[in-house]
Scaffold this motif. Structure first.
Motif, PDB file in Angstrom:
ATOM      1  N   GLU A  54       0.830  -1.203   0.000  1.00  0.00           N
ATOM      2  CA  GLU A  54       0.000   0.000   0.000  1.00  0.00           C
ATOM      3  C   GLU A  54       0.866   1.255   0.000  1.00  0.00           C
ATOM      4  N   LYS A  55       1.957   1.214   0.742  1.00  0.00           N
ATOM      5  CA  LYS A  55       2.878   2.359   0.738  1.00  0.00           C
ATOM      6  C   LYS A  55       3.507   2.538  -0.641  1.00  0.00           C
ATOM      7  N   GLN A  56       3.912   1.419  -1.246  1.00  0.00           N
ATOM      8  CA  GLN A  56       4.524   1.501  -2.568  1.00  0.00           C
ATOM      9  C   GLN A  56       3.527   2.028  -3.601  1.00  0.00           C
ATOM     10  N   LYS A  57       2.266   1.613  -3.480  1.00  0.00           N
ATOM     11  CA  LYS A  57       1.250   2.094  -4.418  1.00  0.00           C
ATOM     12  C   LYS A  57       1.088   3.602  -4.298  1.00  0.00           C
ATOM     13  N   THR A  61       1.945   6.219  -7.249  1.00  0.00           N
ATOM     14  CA  THR A  61       0.821   7.031  -7.711  1.00  0.00           C
ATOM     15  C   THR A  61       1.206   8.505  -7.785  1.00  0.00           C
ATOM     16  N   TYR A  62       1.851   9.006  -6.724  1.00  0.00           N
ATOM     17  CA  TYR A  62       2.205  10.422  -6.666  1.00  0.00           C
ATOM     18  C   TYR A  62       3.611  10.712  -7.193  1.00  0.00           C
ATOM     19  N   GLY A  63       4.356   9.671  -7.562  1.00  0.00           N
ATOM     20  CA  GLY A  63       5.703   9.885  -8.104  1.00  0.00           C
ATOM     21  C   GLY A  63       6.676  10.410  -7.062  1.00  0.00           C
ATOM     22  N   ILE A  64       6.590   9.850  -5.848  1.00  0.00           N
ATOM     23  CA  ILE A  64       7.435  10.306  -4.745  1.00  0.00           C
ATOM     24  C   ILE A  64       8.394   9.188  -4.347  1.00  0.00           C
ATOM     25  N   LEU A  65       9.645   9.514  -4.147  1.00  0.00           N
ATOM     26  CA  LEU A  65      10.634   8.524  -3.738  1.00  0.00           C
ATOM     27  C   LEU A  65      10.585   8.299  -2.226  1.00  0.00           C
ATOM     28  N   GLU A 189      -8.082   8.901  -5.100  1.00  0.00           N
ATOM     29  CA  GLU A 189      -7.153   7.778  -5.199  1.00  0.00           C
ATOM     30  C   GLU A 189      -7.558   6.617  -4.291  1.00  0.00           C
ATOM     31  N   ASN A 190      -7.428   5.406  -4.817  1.00  0.00           N
ATOM     32  CA  ASN A 190      -7.777   4.198  -4.066  1.00  0.00           C
ATOM     33  C   ASN A 190      -6.582   3.768  -3.216  1.00  0.00           C
ATOM     34  N   ILE A 191      -6.359   4.490  -2.145  1.00  0.00           N
ATOM     35  CA  ILE A 191      -5.232   4.225  -1.246  1.00  0.00           C
ATOM     36  C   ILE A 191      -5.770   4.045   0.175  1.00  0.00           C
ATOM     37  N   LYS A 192      -5.374   2.953   0.810  1.00  0.00           N
ATOM     38  CA  LYS A 192      -5.772   2.697   2.200  1.00  0.00           C
ATOM     39  C   LYS A 192      -4.685   3.274   3.101  1.00  0.00           C
ATOM     40  N   GLU A 193      -4.819   4.545   3.416  1.00  0.00           N
ATOM     41  CA  GLU A 193      -3.757   5.252   4.135  1.00  0.00           C
ATOM     42  C   GLU A 193      -3.502   4.710   5.536  1.00  0.00           C
TER      43      GLU A 193
END
Length: 202
Positions: A54-57, A61-65, A189-193
């Motif tokens: 989920e963190k990697q997604k 998604t946001y293009g953040i390293l 965004e379909n992200i389970k934060e």
């Protein structure tokens, strides 16, 4: 400027979601990448594995390293409020993301390039930092000499802008306003934060 430059279709197939935009490879092969294809027996994922994915997604998604993402989480954790929601708000407030949301570019990677190449202004001043964090009331626009660029005009005319209540955008003037930080239900965004929060809390 560091960024992910690897195969995007494989990443999208790993999450089974078009996180980089429409992808014909994902439509043809809606299963995770790998030598054995859809016939490979998938072992049961651990709790840690699910949280990590989920963190990697969210990062892809946001293009953040990794380091940038960890810094955003630390910032969200120090601020009063719901950590997971604040984390997504900080991701949405990035200049490259807002340029994408306003429809100036059809993709976040394209928006990042426009910002990096000095085509975008904030409050009338040129800003070339994609991770620049916008504040409510900030004015975002296309630099005057860049308004005739084909990549920008095509993006604004080829499809409808994804309108959200937390910003305004005028296509004719190519300027917009970041009105407020979005609430969780305004972020599509379909992200389970919460899984990301649990991962960093270990």
């Amino acid at each position: 400027m560091a960024r992910y430059t690897g195969p995007k279709s494989k990443v999208a197939r790993r999450f089974r979601e078009p996180i980089f935009g429409p992808d014909k490879a994902l439509e043809r092969k809606n299963y995770p990448p790998g030598f054995h294809g859809p016939n490979k027996r998938r072992s049961k994922q651990s709790e840690y594995s699910i949280q990590l994915l989920e963190k990697q997604k969210a990062k892809y998604t946001y293009g953040i390293l990794e380091r940038q993402f960890a810094n955003l989480f630390d910032k969200a954790q120090r601020k009063m409020g719901i950590t997971g929601e604040l984390l997504l708000q900080f991701c949405e407030a990035r200049l490259d993301n807002v340029v994408y949301r306003m429809g100036i570019s059809p993709t976040r990677s394209g928006a990042r390039q426009l910002v990096g190449h000095r085509h975008i202004t904030v409050n009338g001043e040129m800003v070339n930092i994609p991770s620049y964090s916008l504040k409510p009331g900030d004015k975002v626009g296309v630099r005057e000499r860049s308004k005739s660029m084909e990549v920008i005009t095509n993006s604004l005319t080829s499809g409808a802008t994804n309108k959200h209540d937390w910003y305004e955008f005028n296509r004719s003037s190519m300027t917009g306003t970041y009105i407020q930080h979005p609430t969780r239900d305004q972020i599509p965004e379909n992200i389970k934060e919460q899984l990301i929060v649990e991962l960093y809390s270990k």
